[in-house]
Design a protein around this motif. Structure first.
Motif, PDB file in Angstrom:
ATOM      1  N   MET A  24       0.817  -1.212   0.000  1.00  0.00           N
ATOM      2  CA  MET A  24       0.000   0.000   0.000  1.00  0.00           C
ATOM      3  C   MET A  24       0.853   1.265   0.000  1.00  0.00           C
ATOM      4  N   PRO A  77       3.620   3.475  -1.321  1.00  0.00           N
ATOM      5  CA  PRO A  77       4.332   3.492  -2.596  1.00  0.00           C
ATOM      6  C   PRO A  77       5.840   3.657  -2.500  1.00  0.00           C
ATOM      7  N   HIS A 125       0.986  -1.071 -11.225  1.00  0.00           N
ATOM      8  CA  HIS A 125      -0.282  -0.866 -10.507  1.00  0.00           C
ATOM      9  C   HIS A 125      -1.409  -0.549 -11.481  1.00  0.00           C
ATOM     10  N   HIS A 126      -1.118   0.312 -12.458  1.00  0.00           N
ATOM     11  CA  HIS A 126      -2.168   0.650 -13.420  1.00  0.00           C
ATOM     12  C   HIS A 126      -2.448  -0.511 -14.373  1.00  0.00           C
ATOM     13  N   ARG A 145      -2.202  -3.682 -13.708  1.00  0.00           N
ATOM     14  CA  ARG A 145      -2.913  -4.806 -13.105  1.00  0.00           C
ATOM     15  C   ARG A 145      -4.157  -4.357 -12.327  1.00  0.00           C
ATOM     16  N   VAL A 158      -6.734  -6.959 -10.165  1.00  0.00           N
ATOM     17  CA  VAL A 158      -6.961  -6.904  -8.717  1.00  0.00           C
ATOM     18  C   VAL A 158      -8.436  -7.199  -8.385  1.00  0.00           C
ATOM     19  N   CYS A 190     -12.658   3.059 -11.529  1.00  0.00           N
ATOM     20  CA  CYS A 190     -11.304   3.450 -11.101  1.00  0.00           C
ATOM     21  C   CYS A 190     -10.260   2.389 -11.427  1.00  0.00           C
ATOM     22  N   LEU A 197      -7.164  14.776 -12.825  1.00  0.00           N
ATOM     23  CA  LEU A 197      -7.245  13.444 -13.430  1.00  0.00           C
ATOM     24  C   LEU A 197      -6.844  12.368 -12.415  1.00  0.00           C
ATOM     25  N   CYS A 198      -5.659  12.506 -11.829  1.00  0.00           N
ATOM     26  CA  CYS A 198      -5.188  11.465 -10.904  1.00  0.00           C
ATOM     27  C   CYS A 198      -6.138  11.370  -9.713  1.00  0.00           C
ATOM     28  N   CYS A 245      -9.472   9.291  -9.495  1.00  0.00           N
ATOM     29  CA  CYS A 245      -9.409   7.887  -9.044  1.00  0.00           C
ATOM     30  C   CYS A 245      -8.740   7.765  -7.682  1.00  0.00           C
ATOM     31  N   HIS A 246      -7.773   8.628  -7.385  1.00  0.00           N
ATOM     32  CA  HIS A 246      -7.021   8.479  -6.132  1.00  0.00           C
ATOM     33  C   HIS A 246      -7.685   9.191  -4.970  1.00  0.00           C
ATOM     34  N   PHE A 279       3.927  10.541  -6.681  1.00  0.00           N
ATOM     35  CA  PHE A 279       3.236   9.487  -7.432  1.00  0.00           C
ATOM     36  C   PHE A 279       3.560   9.556  -8.922  1.00  0.00           C
TER      37      PHE A 279
HETATM   38  C1  HEC Z   1      -8.762   5.514 -13.961  1.00  0.00           C
HETATM   39  C2  HEC Z   1      -8.300   5.620 -12.602  1.00  0.00           C
HETATM   40  C3  HEC Z   1      -6.888   6.082 -12.311  1.00  0.00           C
HETATM   41  C4  HEC Z   1      -6.270   7.227 -12.777  1.00  0.00           C
HETATM   42  C5  HEC Z   1      -6.816   8.278 -13.728  1.00  0.00           C
HETATM   43  C6  HEC Z   1      -4.969   7.275 -12.129  1.00  0.00           C
HETATM   44  N1  HEC Z   1      -4.796   6.184 -11.331  1.00  0.00           N
HETATM   45 FE1  HEC Z   1      -3.115   5.687 -10.292  1.00  0.00          FE
HETATM   46  N2  HEC Z   1      -4.004   3.997  -9.645  1.00  0.00           N
HETATM   47  C7  HEC Z   1      -5.316   3.606  -9.902  1.00  0.00           C
HETATM   48  C8  HEC Z   1      -5.606   2.378  -9.208  1.00  0.00           C
HETATM   49  C9  HEC Z   1      -6.923   1.637  -9.219  1.00  0.00           C
HETATM   50  C10 HEC Z   1      -4.424   2.004  -8.521  1.00  0.00           C
HETATM   51  C11 HEC Z   1      -4.218   0.788  -7.631  1.00  0.00           C
HETATM   52  C12 HEC Z   1      -4.084  -0.451  -8.431  1.00  0.00           C
HETATM   53  C13 HEC Z   1      -3.497  -1.589  -7.650  1.00  0.00           C
HETATM   54  O1  HEC Z   1      -2.895  -1.402  -6.593  1.00  0.00           O
HETATM   55  O2  HEC Z   1      -3.607  -2.700  -8.132  1.00  0.00           O
HETATM   56  C14 HEC Z   1      -3.434   3.045  -8.828  1.00  0.00           C
HETATM   57  C15 HEC Z   1      -2.116   3.034  -8.359  1.00  0.00           C
HETATM   58  C16 HEC Z   1      -1.196   4.038  -8.572  1.00  0.00           C
HETATM   59  C17 HEC Z   1       0.145   4.057  -8.042  1.00  0.00           C
HETATM   60  C18 HEC Z   1       0.758   2.995  -7.149  1.00  0.00           C
HETATM   61  C19 HEC Z   1       0.429   3.379  -5.706  1.00  0.00           C
HETATM   62  C20 HEC Z   1       0.972   2.440  -4.674  1.00  0.00           C
HETATM   63  O3  HEC Z   1       0.311   2.328  -3.618  1.00  0.00           O
HETATM   64  O4  HEC Z   1       2.044   1.845  -4.872  1.00  0.00           O
HETATM   65  C21 HEC Z   1       0.736   5.219  -8.461  1.00  0.00           C
HETATM   66  C22 HEC Z   1       2.156   5.682  -8.150  1.00  0.00           C
HETATM   67  C23 HEC Z   1      -0.247   5.943  -9.238  1.00  0.00           C
HETATM   68  N3  HEC Z   1      -1.409   5.186  -9.294  1.00  0.00           N
HETATM   69  C24 HEC Z   1      -0.034   7.191  -9.806  1.00  0.00           C
HETATM   70  C25 HEC Z   1      -0.995   7.877 -10.549  1.00  0.00           C
HETATM   71  C26 HEC Z   1      -0.774   9.180 -11.151  1.00  0.00           C
HETATM   72  C27 HEC Z   1       0.463  10.014 -10.991  1.00  0.00           C
HETATM   73  C28 HEC Z   1      -1.912   9.480 -11.839  1.00  0.00           C
HETATM   74  C29 HEC Z   1      -2.208  10.702 -12.658  1.00  0.00           C
HETATM   75  C30 HEC Z   1      -1.266  10.998 -13.714  1.00  0.00           C
HETATM   76  C31 HEC Z   1      -2.824   8.363 -11.700  1.00  0.00           C
HETATM   77  N4  HEC Z   1      -2.247   7.426 -10.898  1.00  0.00           N
HETATM   78  C32 HEC Z   1      -4.062   8.309 -12.314  1.00  0.00           C
HETATM   79  C33 HEC Z   1      -6.212   4.279 -10.695  1.00  0.00           C
HETATM   80  C34 HEC Z   1      -5.955   5.434 -11.398  1.00  0.00           C
END
Ligand code: HEC
Ligand code: HEC
Ligand code: HEC
Ligand code: HEC
Length: 459
Positions: free
Chosen positions: A1, A3, A81-82, A84, A88, A116, A181-182, A185-186, A213
């Motif tokens: 969890m 990062p 992460h993205h 898989r 999940v 998400c 954007l990020c 979902c986050h 991130f």
């Molecule tokens: C459509 C939804 C979505 C968007 C948009 C998105 N994310 Fe994510 N992100 C997720 C999901 C869902 C996970 C967790 C997946 C998992 O752990 O299997 C994740 C995981 C991550 C992780 C890993 C976190 C960890 O705990 O190790 C990072 C780093 C991350 N995202 C960065 C970003 C960044 C930077 C952006 C914007 C540029 C972004 N994400 C946009 C859905 C999204």
């Protein structure tokens, strides 16, 4: 969890270019916030439309081209992460979450989760011919870059960045748009949200910091000279951090004002509050300490104000008077949300207006080595003084400090061996102190901030 177990270092050259590009300001002015990829009208063509070896599926970076062309390779190998995120939903944890919530659909077929954990535009907005679009690709290219229906052909025959955006490319280079954007979902937005019911059913707690991130995702782009020449913004990590905090607050306030998200039966929505205000051991009877920034007494649930505290540190350097204003607003919001003194909605609305005015100031922020030193000194002094005692604030402070120290390396204030030593020593101890919310001890985190401060003194 958590990062930061991964090494936050990206290609060094990219880091240096960020500094150069930040000086040569570029950027595309936008009228009104761009529509997020999931909700825009363009069809999503699928990852398979991007992964050709002469498109974005090159095995290694192509330094002779304007873009690296190995974006797909980076995404599939390193942005795990993205990649898989959909898979999940097939695991026992996800099935248990859905069962606990009494959902009829399986998680991998439930929009609640898919919104998400994948690129999930409506069925009519997917290119189904030849199986091009696949929801099981997870958070694919178009989940961030926007449905490619109109820009796919023009963008590989030399159209400009501005033209691509006109044709529906999402402006991921704009830090405000990227943060929205990020965070959609986050943290969540008006259509999707991990509320306390999902947490109660077993969904992990969310935490996010835009700069860190982005580094960890990791970068599949290189903000070099050519990047800025093409009219793209290349915000420094520190600017990304500050803008990320401002947008995060704005999203929290939006949730607070949204009747679909701000309540949990008779109660306000718990995820907007500090988890530890409720979730800590009953035998810790003398845990409560007054905190100046809240003005609250004991026995009330506090809002999670970590992002507010971070933004305050940035505003102190960007516009001092505004930091004082944020402090006043935050105190008023705490009193209203936890003690019923004052009109929380009115305070939230006022604050959103001010954030809208602060964003351009943060966007114009020139971050040089001196600014970095000042920010680092502020953050570490406040941390050492115990201002970030709550777990959520300590965690955000640690992420900010990790980003700041990484930038000491980027700006050449420390060399590689020094950074390596910090990463094995003081940084590792700081991150370990905030790693686990259940074993978090404020004094231990405070001590680790103090040690890091001593190590950076005079740099
Ligand atoms: C459509 C939804 C979505 C968007 C948009 C998105 N994310 Fe994510 N992100 C997720 C999901 C869902 C996970 C967790 C997946 C998992 O752990 O299997 C994740 C995981 C991550 C992780 C890993 C976190 C960890 O705990 O190790 C990072 C780093 C991350 N995202 C960065 C970003 C960044 C930077 C952006 C914007 C540029 C972004 N994400 C946009 C859905 C999204
Ligand atoms: C608002 C967006 C959002 C929604 C809705 C959502 N998730 Fe998540 N989920 C995330 C993000 C982001 C993470 C990564 C959290 C982190 O590590 O920072 C995540 C993490 C997870 C994880 C842990 C993944 C891992 O790598 O250990 C599971 C399991 C999960 N989600 C299942 C679900 C299920 C099942 C649903 C639907 C009932 C759901 N999620 C709905 C955004 C969301
Ligand atoms: C989680 C969000 C996210 C996902 C998923 C994602 N990207 Fe990106 N991408 C970004 C961000 C943020 C940037 C940096 C800002 C920019 O250049 O627009 C970027 C930049 C790029 C660039 C620009 C490079 C340049 O020099 O102009 C390309 C090309 C690219 N991505 C291709 C892809 C491809 C192909 C995929 C899928 C295999 C993908 N991206 C998946 C967020 C994402
Ligand atoms: C205002 C108090 C309050 C806040 C704040 C709060 N919770 Fe809860 N939480 C509860 C209550 C009450 C339950 C239900 C306990 C039960 O069913 O016995 C609960 C249950 C849970 C559970 C299920 C485990 C259990 O004991 O049933 C999880 C996991 C959880 N919360 C996580 C979180 C997270 C993560 C946050 C912060 C984002 C948070 N909570 C914030 C009061 C709170």
């Amino acid at each position: 969890m958590v990062p930061w177990r991964k090494n936050p270092r990206r290609a060094r050259t990219a880091g240096m270019f960020v500094v150069l590009a930040a000086i040569a300001t570029g950027g595309s002015a936008q009228a009104g916030p761009p529509v997020l990829p999931q909700y825009a009208n363009d069809k999503h063509e699928g990852v398979s439309s991007c992964d050709g070896s002469t498109c974005h599926g090159s095995a290694g970076p192509r330094n002779d081209r304007s873009v690296l062309q190995n974006e797909f390779t980076t995404w599939i190998n390193d942005d795990r992460h993205h990649t898989r995120a959909y898979k999940v939903l097939l695991n026992p944890e996800s099935i248990a979450i859905s069962r606990n919530l009494g959902r009829k659909a399986k998680p991998h077929q439930d929009d609640l989760c898919l919104d998400c954990h994948s690129d999930n535009p409506p069925a009519a907005k997917r290119r189904t011919e030849n199986g091009a679009f696949r929801v099981d690709d997870g958070v694919g290219c178009e989940a961030c870059h926007g449905g490619a229906e109109r820009w796919l052909r023009p963008h590989d025959s030399g159209s400009t960045h501005a033209k691509n955006i006109e044709l529906g490319l999402y402006p991921t280079d704009d830090p405000i748009a990227r943060a929205r954007l990020c965070l959609s979902c986050h943290f969540g937005d008006r259509k999707k949200f991990v509320n306390h019911r999902l947490m109660g059913a077993g969904h992990p707690r969310q935490s996010f910091e835009l700069a860190l991130f982005s580094i960890l995702q990791p970068y599949h782009w290189e903000p070099d000279d050519d990047y800025s020449k093409r009219g793209k913004q290349a915000p420094s990590d520190i600017k990304l951090w500050a803008i990320g905090q401002a947008v995060a607050i704005d999203e929290v306030l939006d949730a607070m004002l949204d009747p679909n998200r701000n309540r949990l039966g008779l109660f306000p929505e718990f995820v907007l509050y500090d988890c530890h205000a409720c979730h800590h051991n009953m035998d810790e009877q003398r845990r409560w300490k007054p905190r100046q920034s809240t003005g609250l007494g004991p026995g009330v649930a506090r809002l999670n104000d970590a992002s507010f505290l971070m933004l305050m540190q940035a505003l102190e350097l960007v516009a001092t008077g505004e930091a004082a204003q944020l402090r006043t607003d935050l105190r008023a919001l705490h009193q209203a949300a936890s003690d019923g003194k004052g009109d929380a909605a009115a305070i939230a609305k006022g604050l959103r207006g001010r954030i809208a005015a602060w964003l351009p100031k943060l966007s114009a922020w020139k971050v040089d080595a001196n600014v970095l030193r000042k920010l680092s000194a502020r953050l570490l002094a406040q941390a050492e003084a115990g201002e970030f005692a709550d777990y959520a604030a300590s965690e955000q402070a640690a992420m900010a400090i990790q980003t700041v120290v990484y930038n000491y390396l980027v700006f050449g204030l420390i060399d590689d061996p020094t950074y390596d030593a910090l990463e094995r020593g003081e940084l590792a101890r700081m991150l370990a102190a905030v790693e686990n919310p259940d074993t978090y001890v404020p004094a231990r985190a405070q001590q680790s901030f103090k040690q890091l401060k001593a190590k950076l003194a005079g740099r």
